[in-house]
Enzyme design. Structure first.
Site, PDB file in Angstrom:
ATOM      1  N   GLU A 334     -22.681 -20.634 -23.705  1.00 50.69           N
ATOM      2  CA  GLU A 334     -23.325 -20.496 -25.017  1.00 50.69           C
ATOM      3  C   GLU A 334     -22.440 -21.060 -26.129  1.00 50.69           C
ATOM      4  O   GLU A 334     -22.936 -21.703 -27.058  1.00 50.69           O
ATOM      5  CB  GLU A 334     -23.676 -19.035 -25.291  1.00 50.69           C
ATOM      6  CG  GLU A 334     -24.602 -18.397 -24.256  1.00 50.69           C
ATOM      7  CD  GLU A 334     -25.880 -19.188 -24.005  1.00 50.69           C
ATOM      8  OE1 GLU A 334     -26.330 -19.925 -24.903  1.00 50.69           O
ATOM      9  OE2 GLU A 334     -26.431 -19.078 -22.890  1.00 50.69           O
ATOM     10  N   ASN A 391      -8.029 -26.652 -38.130  1.00 47.86           N
ATOM     11  CA  ASN A 391      -6.787 -26.028 -38.579  1.00 47.86           C
ATOM     12  C   ASN A 391      -5.961 -25.531 -37.399  1.00 47.86           C
ATOM     13  O   ASN A 391      -6.409 -24.723 -36.602  1.00 47.86           O
ATOM     14  CB  ASN A 391      -7.073 -24.884 -39.549  1.00 47.86           C
ATOM     15  CG  ASN A 391      -7.895 -23.780 -38.921  1.00 47.86           C
ATOM     16  OD1 ASN A 391      -9.019 -24.004 -38.485  1.00 47.86           O
ATOM     17  ND2 ASN A 391      -7.345 -22.582 -38.878  1.00 47.86           N
TER      18      ASN A 391
END
EC number: 3.4.24.-
Length: 609
Positions: A334, A391
């Site tokens: 998923e 990041n």
């Protein structure tokens, strides 16, 4: 350098083989019983940590000796990892447990290039390993004063329901782009060169049905979630993606949304809750809901190509099996949809194994993505640029000694592009994790061709009037920290006040809910917030809707005036049973001159922040 520790598992020459036993994984038809004995080779006088950084196990499987190498998964938890549950009266309880010395490992089998392992060593050995193409599970037996463990193949676990279990996503390759041949589905060296590992900061959410299923044993639930996250992390390493668990939320008193068997309804409600509630108090990139409710005809559902979206970077997973590996594979599937990966077609392959992105779960759960999935994922990353996963954790945030070659920039390293064989960074010496001669940098938003970008180069765009753009300094490869204007500073010609980098005003909120030609309603509409019912209240306390005081009515439910064609609704509001918070005036919104909304009150902007 990490000290490698040697641990041996001593077994009987002929390990006991049983015909049938009931284990945590279910009824197992064929298994071996082994008795581990731990022998640690440490330097004289050394202090043994509770859980070693690296271990080696020697054991026999099917009478043949194998060597299992394990390394602690030091990217499993973030430094700011938190856990939230709720008291019986609904109070939110958030803790920040120490996770440095955890007991979750990844590994491999000696002389088996395709082997994998994901093991918990908290109380004995529990997890799975792949050996010669077959999946084995290991778990301790619950016998008093015994260190007995069971080892067995996944295929020997009795399945309660042999009917195919499907993912609820219906999009397929035809809805994407013209199908490319498998030989074309590769990510170029240039892509990898400028796009090393991505980092998904994951929050797992457990619904009330799972709490009930586990007899309200929160420690048991936490352990299961750690094991799931450890396996998902292992799976995604081969996609050049680190999945770090940054938070766990357990709905211990009641569900925060209505969880229904209709998967689409529940996914939509969960996404709205994540957007309006979870994201306001926990920074993360992706959230997955685990439920013990039987979903209609599916075992999972997620939005496709939605990573980093406030609502749609979500998925739901049914706790379909007691075997952690099975549920972890569903979760990886998923989350794969969130990363732009579609279901596999006949063009797709992952060697001799079933692939994770099959529309239905395979007879033996796979831990491998196909070549199509690899292309799909990186095509999405390269073209859609989901910024939240770019990041990289700061070196000081990584809870482990520095290791050159793990593709994480850590204390004492100038760069880290992986092993010398895999490094694609022309600025970095992979053997030393130091910059090559003449290079100023090896990564960062302000690094171009191994040199610092010119001073003044924009490296982060402005997102609003309250969020100015950031520019390179010319002295660093890193973009300066993202800074906002001070909360409470006037914005949009004094129609609003800055709040966490945004300028929330009611007109924009009405537009987001209902579209064009919809505006803030007259003051008289907001007086309905004094009712204290579903269409008018200021906040909830212990599940009760608290009516607004007269001076706070513009900090409750939002009312809009609809002037769109065919509409004439002067007091239009939005209400949904699945997410009661949606349609409320957002925090920081101007409610009067010099005042903003804060926790359902209209307060002076000078004292609000």
């Amino acid at each position: 350098m990490i000290q490698v520790l040697l641990v041996t598992i001593c077994l009987a020459a002929l390990p006991y083989q049983g015909s049938s036993i009931i284990l945590e994984s279910g009824n197992v038809n064929d298994y071996e019983i082994v008795y581990p004995r731990k022998v640690t080779a440490l330097p004289k006088g050394a202090v043994q940590p509770k859980y070693e950084d690296a271990m080696q196990y020697e054991l026999k499987v099917n009478g043949e000796p194998v060597v299992l190498y394990l390394e602690k998964n030091k990217q499993l938890f973030s430094k700011d990892y938190s856990e939230t549950h709720y008291s019986p009266d609904g109070r939110e309880i958030t803790t920040y447990p120490l996770v440095e010395d955890h007991c979750y490992y990844h590994g491999r089998i000696e002389n088996d290039a395709d082997s994998t392992a994901s093991i918990s060593a908290c109380n004995g050995l529990k997890g799975h390993f792949k050996l010669q193409g077959e999946m084995y599970l290991i778990e301790p037996l619950k016998l008093s004063n015994s260190e007995a463990h069971a080892v067995y193949k996944y295929e020997n676990v009795e399945k309660e329901d042999e009917a195919p279990k499907m993912c609820g996503v219906t999009q397929n390759w035809k809805s994407y782009e013209p199908i490319k041949k498998a030989s074309q589905l590769v990510v170029t060296a240039e892509h990898q060169k400028y796009n090393p590992f991505r980092f998904v900061e994951l929050v797992l959410v457990v619904d009330k049905a799972m709490v009930t299923k586990n007899n309200d044993d929160l420690d048991k639930i936490k352990t299961r979630m750690y094991e799931l996250a450890n396996t998902v992390n292992e799976i995604y390493r081969y996609m050049y993606i680190h999945v770090a668990l940054v938070g766990l939320e357990i709905w211990s008193n009641e569900d925060k949304i209505t969880v229904k068997p209709e998967a689409g309804y529940t996914l939509n409600a969960f996404g709205e809750w994540r957007k309006t509630d979870l994201l306001t108090r926990k920074k993360h990139d992706n959230a997955q809901l685990l439920t013990a409710i039987d979903l209609d005809r599916v075992i999972g559902l997620a939005y496709v190509g939605s990573m980093c979206h406030p609502k749609r970077s979500t998925g739901i997973i049914q706790d379909y099996s007691p075997i952690n590996l099975v549920v972890a594979v569903i979760m990886a599937h998923e989350m794969g949809h969130n990363l732009g990966i579609h279901h596999d077609s006949g063009y797709c392959s992952c060697g001799d194994y079933a692939c994770i992105m099959r529309p239905e779960i395979s007879p033996e759960p796979s831990t491998f993505f196909s070549n199509c999935s690899y292309f799909d994922c990186w095509d999405f990353i390269m073209n859609q640029n989901p910024e939240c996963i770019v990041n990289e954790p700061l070196g000081t945030d990584i809870i482990s000694p520095p290791v050159c070659g793990n593709e994480l920039l850590e204390v004492g390293e100038e760069c880290d592009c992986g092993t010398p064989e895999n490094c694609q960074n022309e600025c970095c010496d992979a053997a030393t994790c130091k910059l090559k001669s003449g290079s100023q940098c090896g990564h960062g938003d302000c690094c171009e061709q191994c040199k610092f970008s010119k001073s003044g180069t924009e490296c982060r765009a402005s997102m609003s009037e309250c969020d100015p753009a950031e520019h390179c300094t010319g002295q660093s490869s890193e973009c300066p920290a993202d800074v906002f204007h001070k909360n409470g500073q006037p914005c949009l010609d004094n129609y609003g006040y800055c709040y966490n980098g945004n300028c929330p005003i009611m007109y924009h909120q009405c537009y987001d809910l209902f579209g064009a030609d919809v505006y803030e309603a007259e003051d008289s509409c907001f007086e309905r917030n004094q009712k204290g019912n579903y269409y008018g209240y200021c906040r909830k306390e212990n599940g009760n809707k608290i009516p607004c005081a007269p001076e706070d009515v513009k900090c409750g439910r939002l009312y809009c005036k609809d002037n769109s064609p065919g509409q004439n609704n002067p007091c239009k509001m939005f209400y949904s049973n699945e997410d009661e918070h949606k349609g409320m005036v957002l925090p920081g919104t101007k409610c009067a001159d010099g005042k903003v909304c804060s926790n359902g009150h209209c307060v002076d902007v000078a004292t609000a922040y």
